[in-house]
Design a protein around this motif. Structure first.
Motif, PDB file in Angstrom:
ATOM      1  N   MET A 184     101.063  39.435  45.621  1.00  0.00           N
ATOM      2  CA  MET A 184     100.678  40.262  46.747  1.00  0.00           C
ATOM      3  C   MET A 184      99.419  41.038  46.351  1.00  0.00           C
ATOM      4  O   MET A 184      99.286  41.464  45.213  1.00  0.00           O
ATOM      5  CB  MET A 184     101.823  41.209  47.078  1.00  0.00           C
ATOM      6  CG  MET A 184     101.741  41.837  48.427  1.00  0.00           C
ATOM      7  SD  MET A 184     103.198  42.830  48.792  1.00  0.00           S
ATOM      8  CE  MET A 184     104.111  41.648  49.754  1.00  0.00           C
ATOM      9  N   SER A 185      98.527  41.229  47.279  1.00  0.00           N
ATOM     10  CA  SER A 185      97.279  41.902  46.953  1.00  0.00           C
ATOM     11  C   SER A 185      97.511  43.398  46.740  1.00  0.00           C
ATOM     12  O   SER A 185      98.481  43.981  47.224  1.00  0.00           O
ATOM     13  CB  SER A 185      96.250  41.681  48.062  1.00  0.00           C
ATOM     14  OG  SER A 185      96.587  42.449  49.206  1.00  0.00           O
ATOM     15  N   ARG A 186      96.599  44.003  46.013  1.00  0.00           N
ATOM     16  CA  ARG A 186      96.713  45.442  45.736  1.00  0.00           C
ATOM     17  C   ARG A 186      96.568  46.272  46.999  1.00  0.00           C
ATOM     18  O   ARG A 186      97.194  47.320  47.118  1.00  0.00           O
ATOM     19  CB  ARG A 186      95.654  45.868  44.723  1.00  0.00           C
ATOM     20  CG  ARG A 186      96.042  45.541  43.338  1.00  0.00           C
ATOM     21  CD  ARG A 186      95.202  46.290  42.337  1.00  0.00           C
ATOM     22  NE  ARG A 186      95.607  45.856  41.022  1.00  0.00           N
ATOM     23  CZ  ARG A 186      94.783  45.621  40.039  1.00  0.00           C
ATOM     24  NH1 ARG A 186      93.505  45.799  40.205  1.00  0.00           N
ATOM     25  NH2 ARG A 186      95.240  45.221  38.884  1.00  0.00           N
ATOM     26  N   LYS A 187      95.747  45.813  47.914  1.00  0.00           N
ATOM     27  CA  LYS A 187      95.561  46.570  49.153  1.00  0.00           C
ATOM     28  C   LYS A 187      96.860  46.655  49.942  1.00  0.00           C
ATOM     29  O   LYS A 187      97.206  47.705  50.465  1.00  0.00           O
ATOM     30  CB  LYS A 187      94.467  45.935  50.008  1.00  0.00           C
ATOM     31  CG  LYS A 187      93.090  46.113  49.440  1.00  0.00           C
ATOM     32  CD  LYS A 187      92.053  45.477  50.336  1.00  0.00           C
ATOM     33  CE  LYS A 187      90.676  45.619  49.733  1.00  0.00           C
ATOM     34  NZ  LYS A 187      89.645  45.009  50.566  1.00  0.00           N
ATOM     35  N   THR A 188      97.595  45.554  49.997  1.00  0.00           N
ATOM     36  CA  THR A 188      98.866  45.549  50.724  1.00  0.00           C
ATOM     37  C   THR A 188      99.887  46.435  50.024  1.00  0.00           C
ATOM     38  O   THR A 188     100.576  47.239  50.668  1.00  0.00           O
ATOM     39  CB  THR A 188      99.408  44.108  50.830  1.00  0.00           C
ATOM     40  OG1 THR A 188      98.419  43.292  51.451  1.00  0.00           O
ATOM     41  CG2 THR A 188     100.685  44.066  51.631  1.00  0.00           C
ATOM     42  N   LEU A 189      99.988  46.300  48.708  1.00  0.00           N
ATOM     43  CA  LEU A 189     100.936  47.138  47.966  1.00  0.00           C
ATOM     44  C   LEU A 189     100.570  48.615  48.053  1.00  0.00           C
ATOM     45  O   LEU A 189     101.449  49.478  48.152  1.00  0.00           O
ATOM     46  CB  LEU A 189     100.996  46.688  46.507  1.00  0.00           C
ATOM     47  CG  LEU A 189     101.732  45.394  46.236  1.00  0.00           C
ATOM     48  CD1 LEU A 189     101.578  44.991  44.773  1.00  0.00           C
ATOM     49  CD2 LEU A 189     103.200  45.523  46.594  1.00  0.00           C
ATOM     50  N   ALA A 190      99.274  48.918  48.003  1.00  0.00           N
ATOM     51  CA  ALA A 190      98.841  50.306  48.110  1.00  0.00           C
ATOM     52  C   ALA A 190      99.175  50.878  49.487  1.00  0.00           C
ATOM     53  O   ALA A 190      99.577  52.041  49.606  1.00  0.00           O
ATOM     54  CB  ALA A 190      97.349  50.427  47.835  1.00  0.00           C
ATOM     55  N   TYR A 191      99.026  50.062  50.523  1.00  0.00           N
ATOM     56  CA  TYR A 191      99.376  50.515  51.869  1.00  0.00           C
ATOM     57  C   TYR A 191     100.873  50.805  51.968  1.00  0.00           C
ATOM     58  O   TYR A 191     101.281  51.832  52.514  1.00  0.00           O
ATOM     59  CB  TYR A 191      98.963  49.468  52.906  1.00  0.00           C
ATOM     60  CG  TYR A 191      99.325  49.860  54.314  1.00  0.00           C
ATOM     61  CD1 TYR A 191      98.582  50.820  54.983  1.00  0.00           C
ATOM     62  CD2 TYR A 191     100.418  49.291  54.958  1.00  0.00           C
ATOM     63  CE1 TYR A 191      98.921  51.196  56.274  1.00  0.00           C
ATOM     64  CE2 TYR A 191     100.759  49.659  56.241  1.00  0.00           C
ATOM     65  CZ  TYR A 191     100.002  50.614  56.895  1.00  0.00           C
ATOM     66  OH  TYR A 191     100.348  50.993  58.155  1.00  0.00           O
ATOM     67  N   ILE A 192     101.684  49.911  51.418  1.00  0.00           N
ATOM     68  CA  ILE A 192     103.140  50.116  51.440  1.00  0.00           C
ATOM     69  C   ILE A 192     103.510  51.377  50.660  1.00  0.00           C
ATOM     70  O   ILE A 192     104.325  52.183  51.116  1.00  0.00           O
ATOM     71  CB  ILE A 192     103.861  48.877  50.880  1.00  0.00           C
ATOM     72  CG1 ILE A 192     103.674  47.692  51.828  1.00  0.00           C
ATOM     73  CG2 ILE A 192     105.336  49.159  50.655  1.00  0.00           C
ATOM     74  CD1 ILE A 192     104.115  46.365  51.245  1.00  0.00           C
ATOM     75  N   ALA A 193     102.889  51.567  49.493  1.00  0.00           N
ATOM     76  CA  ALA A 193     103.172  52.754  48.687  1.00  0.00           C
ATOM     77  C   ALA A 193     102.747  54.024  49.420  1.00  0.00           C
ATOM     78  O   ALA A 193     103.421  55.052  49.348  1.00  0.00           O
ATOM     79  CB  ALA A 193     102.470  52.656  47.337  1.00  0.00           C
ATOM     80  N   LEU A 194     101.637  53.974  50.140  1.00  0.00           N
ATOM     81  CA  LEU A 194     101.180  55.131  50.905  1.00  0.00           C
ATOM     82  C   LEU A 194     102.161  55.471  52.019  1.00  0.00           C
ATOM     83  O   LEU A 194     102.499  56.642  52.230  1.00  0.00           O
ATOM     84  CB  LEU A 194      99.794  54.862  51.481  1.00  0.00           C
ATOM     85  CG  LEU A 194      99.187  55.972  52.325  1.00  0.00           C
ATOM     86  CD1 LEU A 194      98.961  57.211  51.470  1.00  0.00           C
ATOM     87  CD2 LEU A 194      97.899  55.517  52.948  1.00  0.00           C
ATOM     88  N   VAL A 195     102.642  54.452  52.720  1.00  0.00           N
ATOM     89  CA  VAL A 195     103.616  54.676  53.789  1.00  0.00           C
ATOM     90  C   VAL A 195     104.906  55.265  53.220  1.00  0.00           C
ATOM     91  O   VAL A 195     105.479  56.205  53.784  1.00  0.00           O
ATOM     92  CB  VAL A 195     103.891  53.364  54.562  1.00  0.00           C
ATOM     93  CG1 VAL A 195     105.071  53.518  55.500  1.00  0.00           C
ATOM     94  CG2 VAL A 195     102.653  52.936  55.330  1.00  0.00           C
ATOM     95  N   VAL A 196     105.369  54.736  52.081  1.00  0.00           N
ATOM     96  CA  VAL A 196     106.576  55.268  51.442  1.00  0.00           C
ATOM     97  C   VAL A 196     106.373  56.725  51.056  1.00  0.00           C
ATOM     98  O   VAL A 196     107.256  57.569  51.245  1.00  0.00           O
ATOM     99  CB  VAL A 196     106.953  54.414  50.211  1.00  0.00           C
ATOM    100  CG1 VAL A 196     108.009  55.083  49.367  1.00  0.00           C
ATOM    101  CG2 VAL A 196     107.439  53.042  50.652  1.00  0.00           C
ATOM    102  N   SER A 197     105.192  57.054  50.543  1.00  0.00           N
ATOM    103  CA  SER A 197     104.903  58.435  50.149  1.00  0.00           C
ATOM    104  C   SER A 197     104.900  59.375  51.354  1.00  0.00           C
ATOM    105  O   SER A 197     105.422  60.494  51.287  1.00  0.00           O
ATOM    106  CB  SER A 197     103.542  58.508  49.448  1.00  0.00           C
ATOM    107  OG  SER A 197     103.534  57.720  48.292  1.00  0.00           O
TER     108      SER A 197
END
Length: 63
Positions: free
Chosen positions: A1-14
């Motif tokens: 999975m790309s970093r942009k997608t994971l970063a977006y998911i992590a931001l939403v979780v935060s």
């Protein structure tokens, strides 16, 4: 999975973790510990599991 997608998911979780303090008023201590761990794991996964988006993002060998 790309970093942009994971970063977006992590931001939403935060963001949801922060907003959850309004919902869980009675058990804030437990919520903070469990939610903090989930947020930390989400951001760590960005670094460990995220594939580089561009070739310049790849690790370089040092000589």
């Amino acid at each position: 999975m790309s970093r942009k997608t994971l970063a977006y998911i992590a931001l939403v979780v935060s963001i949801l973790f922060g907003a959850g303090f309004i919902v869980f008023e009675e058990s804030r201590g437990t919520y903070a510990i469990i939610g903090g761990a989930v947020v930390a794991i989400a951001w760590i996964s960005v670094g460990y599991l995220g594939k580089p988006d561009e070739p310049d993002d790849a690790p370089r060998d040092r000589i």
